[in-house]
Design a protein around this motif. Structure first.
Motif, short mmCIF file in Angstrom:
data_model
loop_
_atom_site.label_atom_id
_atom_site.label_comp_id
_atom_site.label_asym_id
_atom_site.label_seq_id
_atom_site.Cartn_x
_atom_site.Cartn_y
_atom_site.Cartn_z
N LEU A 59 0.79 -1.23 0.00
CA LEU A 59 0.00 0.00 0.00
C LEU A 59 0.82 1.28 0.00
CD1 LEU A 59 -2.69 -0.43 2.78
CD2 LEU A 59 -3.05 -0.19 0.32
N LYS A 65 2.19 2.28 -7.63
CA LYS A 65 1.48 3.07 -8.65
C LYS A 65 2.30 3.21 -9.92
CE LYS A 65 -1.11 6.01 -5.75
NZ LYS A 65 -0.83 7.10 -4.84
N PRO A 74 -7.35 -1.18 -7.10
CA PRO A 74 -7.83 0.01 -6.41
C PRO A 74 -8.16 -0.32 -4.95
CG PRO A 74 -9.54 -0.93 -7.79
CD PRO A 74 -8.30 -1.73 -8.05
N ASP A 75 -8.25 0.69 -4.13
CA ASP A 75 -8.50 0.47 -2.70
C ASP A 75 -9.73 -0.39 -2.46
OD1 ASP A 75 -6.31 1.89 -2.19
OD2 ASP A 75 -7.32 3.73 -1.51
N SER A 76 -10.70 -0.24 -3.37
CA SER A 76 -11.94 -1.01 -3.18
C SER A 76 -11.70 -2.51 -3.33
CB SER A 76 -12.98 -0.56 -4.19
OG SER A 76 -12.47 -0.78 -5.50
N LEU A 78 -9.03 -4.08 -2.07
CA LEU A 78 -7.99 -4.44 -1.12
C LEU A 78 -8.57 -4.63 0.27
CD1 LEU A 78 -5.21 -1.91 -2.19
CD2 LEU A 78 -5.26 -4.37 -2.63
N LYS A 80 -7.31 -4.03 3.81
CA LYS A 80 -6.19 -3.40 4.50
C LYS A 80 -5.85 -4.19 5.76
CE LYS A 80 -4.32 1.01 5.72
NZ LYS A 80 -4.57 2.34 6.24
N ALA A 86 -1.78 -4.56 2.28
CA ALA A 86 -3.16 -5.01 2.22
C ALA A 86 -3.18 -6.35 1.50
CB ALA A 86 -4.00 -3.99 1.46
N SER A 89 -8.39 -8.50 -2.47
CA SER A 89 -9.71 -8.72 -1.86
C SER A 89 -10.23 -10.14 -2.08
CB SER A 89 -10.72 -7.72 -2.41
OG SER A 89 -10.87 -7.92 -3.80
#
Lengths: 396, 448
Positions: A59, A65, A74-76, A78, A80, A86, A89
């Motif tokens: 992260l 990046k 994207p964060d969605s 992952l 954390k 992270a 998902s």
């Protein structure tokens, strides 16, 4: 369910059966210990080179990046875990194991002068050495550590689960290995000839001795394993090949087969193109299967006796290629699952900006993990080439 | 001819006898019938080996319209899109071809350029690749390699579609060097990257390979210390000229035809020289091997683990269970079960072979195959074969010396490449089909 009493009964039958050769019958004298604290190692080989960077995602690293434009999660997508990293998902169940102190991550595992050939690198991992001379000896890190240690009533030392050929890791002069993918495949249809009079240690040439040994062993374990049926458990295994393999392993552990190592693999990690979907599916399969397996063992009261190792022959290159995939790289994370682990994470995340010719620098030599699994966990003798290695603080 | 591969000439220590005739057919054909055995024993090694090389080694159970039938079956298989039918087509060829050596070489190339339908997912393309292996099986290796590099199944298998100028995908380049030509240790990581650039431009569209200049990286590349504007064809030629390529092909051929631990490093080097001197002429190297004293030496007999295809097809032919054609679909499934799933090698490295063929599951599988064979389950509908008749033919065969003993002994010699242990004979059944089932599940039955 293949219960313990039935197992003993059939074991007794095995020890009397004419097909059992002297070298196995002798093992019947080994004490048949009550189910105790015997420790078991389960190895899952993530075959093809797992992209560690999109598995345990760095992260906080600027390089993520920079090098992963199309493949950046994207964060969605992952989960954390810490401020540093992270999980992909798709590893939701692995995340739960982590939360429950049943899983550890070893970061940045690799070895010096990495080889990017699947076969060469896998050989190094299988043998536990990156020295060509050692690899050519043909003995594996697990196989070699089973010296003359007695096993129970003709049980194999290790079981290779799946239809792939036996991994080099399990090769050893004394190591008795059985390969199975489906207990039904192990059922002999007709009576085979009595091989008991054959002298296993005769002066026959290497190849003759080999076929005598493996055929006799196969017929012996056929009688054992074909009686084994997998129990329907409530642990909720997903419908997948890896889950079926782990369910079969759990069945063998629960029926007290007596093997100390179970080995299986999950193929498909060689994601040169169109990686995101393929890789996500693989991790999802791994995660849900592993969680179901650990829960299954927990319900059977056996989770404390089992430790799982998940490794891959290499990670992938930091920079993505232009086919939405990644090519062969170097270091990657190793997962350990079990309840006796001392720490939830070992080592530090490798940097994505301080690279070695575009590849991650490794921090933990995989041989440290091997050595501790063999001695601290399984209580076995180390192969000579692993002497001096040790992962500090593996077990609580 | 050279030292290590000097030509075999029968002598008192290495006589031309039934064992050597069987050895020739086990290794370079697939099993042998009693009639072929008699024929070759009488003809001597020169004629017998030539028959194998020229594709006329089978005198029995072949079909006049073999190629036509093969073509019909292949087309039907690809139309059906049922992978088992394509496997069954190949089993048909292995069983009925007049030229078993050609099928063995095709199988060797399928292993060398291991491509799996698991990823390609197109039977038509796999069939085309297979026919390419067959077409160039005995040819100069250059023709085969150049064709493989433009083969759609291969291009899909190793991600050529995504290997473009500026953004190379290294998959094909790496395996080209590691597996197809040089072998590991004979190139650097930098060579792989540069070679990947040379291979840019090729992709597959509508099941055809096509070249698009705009995706080709025309810049200079340095591969193995030579700098030029390599493309796919010139790169391949460059690799073909390396001594390591001849060395790897020599190893591959020895791995295919010779036993475990029989061929020394100097012998491989010498075979590599034969290859290098003949523009990598595969047929020439095969001839060198099959005519050699080393091939017929005691050390080479019974020194290999037979592959599932050899075990399945070889035993069917040696037992002459072909009057009624066995089900090729059933046989294809058996080969898969025993670990050789045609058109689906385990990975780009192909089947490891040798001792890796045997594990508890495949050993039990071989014993169960033997049980299915004697029960007539390899045929549809199931019908118990008359094995007694075969046993009578065997006992009366010309090749069999009159005083050579019991049926157990005769069958043992016919089906196993090594003599039965004496103590074993007493444990075997006298009943032909039971006896055959037992013989084929002995440890010796795994050797060839």
């Amino acid at each position: 369910m293949f219960d313990r009493r039935k197992f003993i009964r059939s074991s007794a039958m095995i020890s009397l059966a004419p097909v059992v050769p002297s070298f196995l019958a002798g093992l019947a004298q080994a004490t048949e210990s009550a189910r105790g604290d015997e420790r078991i190692l389960v190895v899952i080989q993530l075959d093809g080179g797992n992209d560690g960077i999109n598995t345990v995602v760095p992260l906080a690293d600027e390089g993520y990046k920079q090098h992963r434009r199309e493949l950046r999660l994207p964060d969605s997508e992952l989960i954390k875990i810490t401020s540093d990293f992270a999980l992909n998902s798709n590893l939701r169940s692995v995340g739960q194991l982590w939360e429950q102190d049943r899983l550890s991550i070893v970061h940045g595992v690799g070895y010096p002068n990495p080889n990017r050939s699947h076969f060469e690198s896998m050989k190094f991992w299988h043998v536990g050495s990156n020295q060509q001379e050692q690899v050519e000896q043909g003995n594996g890190w697990i196989g070699d550590s089973f010296g003359t240690r007695p096993v129970r009533l003709g049980a194999p030392h290790a079981v290779n689960v799946g239809d792939e050929s036996m991994p080099l890791s399990l090769h050893g002069r004394r190591c008795i290995v059985t390969s199975i993918s489906n207990p039904a495949d192990m059922r002999l249809r007709a009576s085979t000839v009595d091989l008991s009079e054959r002298d296993q240690s005769s002066n026959a040439t290497g190849l003759n001795q080999f076929v005598n040994k493996v055929v006799t062993q196969a017929y012996t374990s056929s009688r054992q394993i074909s009686e084994l049926t997998t129990q329907d458990s409530s642990a909720g295994y997903p419908a997948s090949r890896l889950a079926n393999r782990l369910k079969l392993i759990s069945g063998m552990i629960k029926s007290d087969l007596g093997a100390q190592v179970y080995y299986t693999l999950q193929p498909g990690y060689d994601t040169h193109a169109g990686q995101l979907a393929t890789h996500g599916d693989l991790l999802g399969e791994l995660s849900s299967s592993l969680k179901a397996f650990m829960d299954d063992l927990r319900q059977a009261g056996l989770e404390d006796q089992v430790l799982v190792l998940c490794f891959s022959e290499f990670g992938r290159r930091v920079a993505e290629n232009d086919s939405l995939g990644t090519d062969h790289g170097t270091a990657g994370p190793v997962f350990l699952a079990g309840t006796r682990l001392a720490q939830r994470s070992y080592g530090v995340m490798p940097s994505l900006t301080d690279l070695d010719d575009g590849d991650l620098k490794f921090h933990v030599d995989f041989r440290h993990i091997y050595a501790s699994l063999l001695t601290d966990w399984l209580g076995l003798r180390l192969p000579t080439w692993l002497e001096g290695y040790r992962l500090d603080n593996l077990l609580a | 001819m050279s030292n290590h591969w000097k030509i075999y000439q029968p002598s008192t220590s290495l006589p031309w006898n039934v064992n050597r005739v069987r050895h020739l057919h086990r290794r370079a054909g697939l099993g042998v019938t009693l009639e072929e055995l008699d024929r070759d024993l009488a003809a001597g090694p020169v004629i017998s080996i030539d028959r194998v090389l020229q594709g006329t080694s089978r005198s029995q159970f072949t079909r006049d319209n073999f190629e036509e039938m093969s073509q019909v079956l292949a087309e039907a298989a690809t139309r059906s899109d049922d992978e088992v039918r394509l496997k069954a087509w190949w089993i048909f060829r292995l069983l009925w071809t007049p030229d078993p050596l050609l099928e063995r070489l095709t199988l060797m190339w399928h292993n060398h350029f291991a491509t799996s339908n698991a990823k390609v997912g197109n039977l038509q393309l796999l069939l085309r690749q297979n026919q390419l292996f067959r077409q160039f099986a005995r040819d100069k290796f250059q023709r085969l390699l150049q064709a493989v590099l433009l083969d759609p199944a291969m291009l899909i298998w190793l991600d050529s579609n995504s290997n473009r100028q500026g953004h190379p995908n290294e998959n094909l380049a790496r395996e080209l060097m590691e597996l197809f030509t040089l072998g590991v240790g004979n190139y650097s990581e930098q060579d792989v990257k540069q070679a990947a650039q040379a291979l840019t431009g090729w992709s597959v569209k509508d099941s055809q390979a096509r070249f698009r200049t705009e995706h080709f990286d025309s810049a200079d590349k340095t591969v193995l210390n030579v700098t030029q504007s390599f493309d796919s064809a010139t790169l391949a030629d460059h690799l073909l000229n390396q001594p390591a390529t001849a060395q790897r092909l020599a190893w591959r051929l020895c791995d295919t035809f010779m036993g475990e631990g029989v061929v020394s490093q100097p012998a491989i080097r010498e075979l590599a020289e034969v290859l290098a001197a003949s523009q990598l002429d595969i047929g020439r190297a095969v001839e060198t091997i099959l005519k050699s004293e080393l091939f017929f030496s005691e050390a080479n007999i019974s020194s290999r683990i037979s592959s599932p295809v050899e075990f399945v097809v070889g035993n069917l032919r040696s037992l002459e269970l072909l009057d009624r054609p066995p089900s090729t679909m059933v046989l294809a499934r058996w080969c898969s079960l025993l670990g050789q799933d045609l058109f689906r090698p385990p990975n780009v490295g192909g089947w490891a072979g040798g001792r890796d063929w045997l594990n508890a599951r495949t050993i039990v599988g071989r014993a169960n195959f033997a049980a299915a064979l004697v029960a007539g389950e390899l045929h549809t509908p199931i019908e118990t074969p008359d094995l007694k008749q075969f046993c009578n033919r065997l006992t009366n065969s010309k090749s069999v010396p009159a005083k050579s003993g019991s049926l157990k002994n005769l069958l043992g010699r016919h089906l196993l490449s090594t003599p039965l242990p004496v103590e074993q004979e007493a444990l075997l059944s006298d009943q032909p089909s039971e006896l055959i089932g037992q013989l084929l599940s002995l440890p010796e039955a795994c050797l060839c």
